[in-house]
Scaffold this motif. Structure first.
Motif, PDB file in Angstrom:
ATOM      1  N   SER A   1       1.691   2.839   1.283  1.00 58.03           N
ATOM      2  CA  SER A   1       1.443   1.789   2.276  1.00 58.03           C
ATOM      3  C   SER A   1       2.338   1.962   3.501  1.00 58.03           C
ATOM      4  CB  SER A   1       1.680   0.414   1.645  1.00 58.03           C
ATOM      5  OG  SER A   1       1.506  -0.609   2.588  1.00 58.03           O
ATOM      6  N   VAL A   2       3.581   2.331   3.269  1.00 53.96           N
ATOM      7  CA  VAL A   2       4.522   2.544   4.372  1.00 53.96           C
ATOM      8  C   VAL A   2       4.071   3.716   5.244  1.00 53.96           C
ATOM      9  CG1 VAL A   2       6.877   3.242   4.949  1.00 53.96           C
ATOM     10  CG2 VAL A   2       6.487   1.536   3.161  1.00 53.96           C
ATOM     11  N   LYS A   3       3.572   4.772   4.588  1.00 55.45           N
ATOM     12  CA  LYS A   3       3.184   5.980   5.327  1.00 55.45           C
ATOM     13  C   LYS A   3       1.865   5.810   6.082  1.00 55.45           C
ATOM     14  CE  LYS A   3       5.542   9.176   2.185  1.00 55.45           C
ATOM     15  NZ  LYS A   3       5.369  10.244   1.172  1.00 55.45           N
ATOM     16  N   THR A   4       0.909   5.108   5.488  1.00 56.55           N
ATOM     17  CA  THR A   4      -0.437   5.022   6.057  1.00 56.55           C
ATOM     18  C   THR A   4      -0.719   3.692   6.758  1.00 56.55           C
ATOM     19  OG1 THR A   4      -1.390   4.130   4.012  1.00 56.55           O
ATOM     20  CG2 THR A   4      -1.293   6.538   4.233  1.00 56.55           C
ATOM     21  N   GLY A   5       0.059   2.662   6.451  1.00 57.50           N
ATOM     22  CA  GLY A   5      -0.189   1.351   7.036  1.00 57.50           C
ATOM     23  C   GLY A   5      -1.298   0.587   6.370  1.00 57.50           C
ATOM     24  N   VAL A   6      -1.855   1.128   5.276  1.00 61.18           N
ATOM     25  CA  VAL A   6      -2.942   0.464   4.546  1.00 61.18           C
ATOM     26  C   VAL A   6      -2.366  -0.695   3.724  1.00 61.18           C
ATOM     27  CG1 VAL A   6      -4.729   0.734   2.794  1.00 61.18           C
ATOM     28  CG2 VAL A   6      -4.272   2.584   4.434  1.00 61.18           C
ATOM     29  N   ASP A   7      -3.040  -1.832   3.761  1.00 56.63           N
ATOM     30  CA  ASP A   7      -2.596  -3.011   3.008  1.00 56.63           C
ATOM     31  C   ASP A   7      -2.983  -2.844   1.528  1.00 56.63           C
ATOM     32  OD1 ASP A   7      -1.761  -5.439   2.109  1.00 56.63           O
ATOM     33  OD2 ASP A   7      -3.280  -6.619   3.186  1.00 56.63           O
TER      34      ASP A   7
END
Length: 318
Positions: free
Chosen positions: A26-32
């Motif tokens: 999530s931190v790397k891709t910004g996906v929730d």
């Protein structure tokens, strides 16, 4: 969870690893991934309840030995308002496997005698891995007599793999020192409350464990011999320790059912090592409760009740 996992805890680690992977992604891709993490967290809690509610005797023995479990020093530092440690038996030397002294807990003045294993390698060697020598038991006896002289209740913390079996200890009277403590504690004119906080093996534990009240943490064991030792003698195979643990009925709940333990203190989910602060609070509350219960009881009544307690343990034919 602790970085040290037991075999039966591995399913929990698998779920935790998945949660950590999702957080990292999530931190790397910004996906929730909040919903997925919440689902895995619920799964983790359910799995924890399932595993720790159905532990075998051997699994509880393993938890009692967990390297991150709170030791006597941790507990003393957490629960006492004042602590003065005493050293030496005034005959031979000072045994670092037993710590003893005077303390204040809330409004109560007490004597504390405890077995300490040490945590780091250097400290374990310094504490002889929690295996007391004769001078340790004689130091304990010295503090008990002092407690009796000043009418101080005696609190003991049991956590030992057994008394030290070395040649020097035997030459200095290991068996005599333990036996003398049993005689002393059987007639000591002040209340004695023993808490099993880890493992209690053989006479090594009993040397400070003859008490008016025996209270065990949930994931502890207390027996005449370790499961490995029993398996080595009876089965000629120490690998059958889990079978021996079942045969000997070594856990806190077994002791309670047999009338040996008077009370069981619940531990945090996963064991005492998961939350030292919560464990210390529970122990302190139990100590205060016991001290209050002895407040208005005459010494003669305490001694009679102590004798009756041990007369009622076990069964025999005349």
């Amino acid at each position: 969870m602790s970085n040290y996992q037991l075999d039966f805890e591995l399913p929990l680690k698998t779920i935790e690893d998945k949660i950590n992977e999702l957080k990292s992604a999530s931190v790397k891709t910004g996906v929730d991934v909040t919903s997925a993490i919440e689902k895995l967290t619920s799964e983790l809690l359910l799995k924890q309840e399932e595993i720790y509610a159905n532990l075998s005797r051997w699994e509880r023995v393993q938890l009692a030995r967990h390297p991150n479990r709170p030791h006597s020093i941790d507990i003393i530092n957490s629960i006492t308002d004042y602590w003065f440690e005493m050293h030496g038996d005034r005959a031979y030397g000072d045994d670092k496997a037993i710590i003893a002294g005077l303390a204040t807990i809330e409004n109560f003045n007490v004597a504390i005698i405890a077995q300490e294993k040490g945590r780091s390698t250097k400290e374990k060697v310094f504490r002889n891995f929690g295996m007391p020598k004769p001078e340790g038991y004689r130091k304990a006896a010295r503090v008990m007599r002092l407690a009796e002289q000043f009418s101080l209740p005696v609190i003991t913390f049991i956590d030992t793999p057994g008394a030290y079996p070395g040649i020097g200890a035997e030459e200095r009277g290991q068996a005599e020192a333990i036996a003398s403590n049993l005689l002393l504690m059987s007639t000591l004119k002040t209340p004695i409350v023993s808490f099993v906080i880890g493992e209690g093996a053989s006479g090594g534990a009993l040397g400070i464990g003859l008490a008016d009240r025996i209270i065990c943490f949930e994931n502890t064991w207390y027996s005449v011999i370790s499961p490995e030792g029993c398996a080595s003698i009876l089965f000629r195979d120490p690998a059958r320790a889990s079978e021996a643990a079942d045969s000997m009925r070594v856990t806190a709940s077994d002791l309670f059912d047999l009338g040996i333990a008077d009370k069981i203190i619940p531990e945090p989910v996963g064991g005492a090592h998961m939350n030292h602060e919560q464990t210390a609070i529970a122990l302190k509350e139990s100590i205060i409760e016991e001290l209050i219960s002895f407040k208005n009881i005459e010494v003669e009544t305490i001694l009679k009740n102590r004798l009756r307690k041990y007369e009622q343990i076990g069964s025999w034919d005349e």
